[in-house]
Design an enzyme around this catalytic site. Structure first.
Site, PDB file in Angstrom:
ATOM      1  N   ARG A   1     -52.126  -5.880   3.169  1.00  0.00           N
ATOM      2  CA  ARG A   1     -51.646  -4.874   3.228  1.00  0.00           C
ATOM      3  C   ARG A   1     -50.337  -5.724   2.899  1.00  0.00           C
ATOM      4  NH1 ARG A   1     -51.275   0.252   6.882  1.00  0.00           N
ATOM      5  NH2 ARG A   1     -50.131  -0.589   7.914  1.00  0.00           N
TER       6      ARG A   1
ATOM      7  N   TYR B   1     -58.722  32.249  -6.578  1.00  0.00           N
ATOM      8  CA  TYR B   1     -58.665  31.938  -7.659  1.00  0.00           C
ATOM      9  C   TYR B   1     -60.049  31.373  -7.837  1.00  0.00           C
ATOM     10  CZ  TYR B   1     -54.173  31.955  -7.769  1.00  0.00           C
ATOM     11  OH  TYR B   1     -52.053  32.040  -8.268  1.00  0.00           O
TER      12      TYR B   1
ATOM     13  N   MET C   1     -51.484  27.980  -3.563  1.00  0.00           N
ATOM     14  CA  MET C   1     -50.324  26.708  -3.246  1.00  0.00           C
ATOM     15  C   MET C   1     -49.372  27.605  -1.463  1.00  0.00           C
ATOM     16  SD  MET C   1     -46.684  26.350  -4.936  1.00  0.00           S
ATOM     17  CE  MET C   1     -47.109  25.290  -6.863  1.00  0.00           C
TER      18      MET C   1
ATOM     19  N   LYS D   1     -41.641   6.511  11.367  1.00  0.00           N
ATOM     20  CA  LYS D   1     -41.953   7.110   9.729  1.00  0.00           C
ATOM     21  C   LYS D   1     -42.447   8.864   9.702  1.00  0.00           C
ATOM     22  CE  LYS D   1     -46.328   4.567   9.394  1.00  0.00           C
ATOM     23  NZ  LYS D   1     -47.151   3.388   9.181  1.00  0.00           N
TER      24      LYS D   1
END
Length: 370
Positions: free
Chosen positions: A136, A265, A314, A38
């Protein structure tokens, strides 16, 4: 391995073969093996990994969602595929792709029965999930009568396996809880088999379960995800496994930052002395989240640690290379066999699963099989 010229995730399928054989050595020869692929095969390459597992002889594959299983079928994968979290809206596609659902609630069971009937199925293979403590997904013991009644009344479906999931199989302090889960599962699976009149496969052990509970609960099948990719959730086990994925990048530019200058930043790094920094073409859009910035993680450049400084951007990160002999274009190791994803992740208080599965699909994949 050739030097990379851009951010690249190198996938070594021979390492997966080693891990498969190591995990296989912990169970009986006739115990079936399910490989979990997965989340793009834990952030790698789902098709390449699934094909390798087919070659190795895995009996089953598992994905989270129908779309993942459909991708594998379209790539020619023939091995049975268990869908761990199917949604009713995808049942028609599931049947068309010959994918096998985990049925975990009365609602999802009855909806799949309707879908199987509409598609005129006979003995369509399904898997019953029991909740034994993870809380779950899964049926409870009191649902057994309902489950049996549905399967006796409908020949459209047949239970191929019954399974559950250990909550803390890697934690020796939770051994009594894990043994309690195993005991509950034995009761549930036995009671359901008695009511059905036949005994489906049983499976409960994940990677850490294979390592720690093979004598108590390997049953007829085991499941492995993270172990196949080279991580055993245990510092004593990890040396026996080989990381499949190696994330590399390069140095785009080197700067000399003067005393009192800032980087990135929000100016979150301020140099206290003359500092040499390197900018790398990888950032949070590639899977290196902001939690790794401000010195919480580091990369390896020419064998030396270079901590991340400032905020992760990013598309870029900046690292401190003061005292590191390096130049623009040099290769940078984020994680791999020489420095594990677990090591990289731990500084930010997270785990190998998160960093591995976070690697963006825009990162180039290179598959090798030596």
């Amino acid at each position: 391995m050739d030097k990379v010229g851009e951010t690249t995730l190198v996938l070594d399928l021979s390492a997966m073969g080693h891990n498969y054989r190591y995990l296989r050595s912990k169970i009986a020869p006739n115990t079936k093996f399910l490989g979990v692929v997965k989340a793009f095969a834990y952030g790698s390459d789902m098709v390449a990994i699934a094909k390798k597992l087919e070659t190795l002889g895995a009996d089953y594959l598992a994905v989270a969602y129908v779309s993942e299983g459909g991708l594998l079928r379209n790539a020619g994968i023939k091995t049975p595929i268990l869908v761990l979290h199917p949604l009713a809206s995808n049942f028609e596609e599931m049947i068309d792709c010959c994918l096998e659902p985990s049925l975990y609630s009365q609602n999802i069971l009855t909806q799949f029965l309707d879908a199987a009937r509409a598609k005129k199925q006979v003995a369509y293979p399904v898997h019953i999930k029991f909740n034994t403590g993870l809380n779950r997904l899964g049926f409870r013991e009191h649902d057994i009568g309902f489950i049996a009644e549905q399967f006796k009344a409908h020949d459209e479906v047949k239970v191929i396996s019954v399974f559950s999931h250990l909550a803390a199989s890697e934690d020796p302090n939770e051994r009594m809880f894990s043994l309690g889960q195993i005991d509950t599962f034995k009761k549930c699976s036995s009671a359901l088999a008695q009511k059905l009149g036949y005994a489906p496969l049983r499976h409960m052990l994940n990677t850490s379960g294979i390592i720690n509970y093979a004598s108590e609960a390997q049953f007829e099948m085991v499941r492995s995800g993270i172990g196949l990719y080279g991580y055993g959730n245990d510092a004593l086990i990890d040396p026996n496994l080989r990381p499949v994925a190696t994330l590399k990048t390069i140095i785009s530019q080197i700067h000399e930052i003067g005393d009192g200058e800032t980087v990135g930043y929000n100016r979150t790094f301020t140099s206290g002395s003359t500092t040499k920094t390197a900018t790398l073409p990888i950032g949070h859009a590639d899977g290196i989240g902001r939690q790794y910035g401000r010195g919480k993680a580091s990369v390896l450049i020419n064998g030396k640690e270079a901590p991340l400084i400032g905020n992760v951007c990013m598309d870029m990160i900046m690292v401190d290379v003061t005292g590191v002999d390096c130049k623009e274009g040099d290769e940078v190791l984020v994680f791999g066999p020489q420095r594990s994803a677990e090591n990289f992740a731990s500084g930010a208080g997270t785990i190998s699963y998160e960093i591995l599965t976070a690697i963006s699909q825009r990162v180039k994949r290179v598959v090798i099989d030596r």
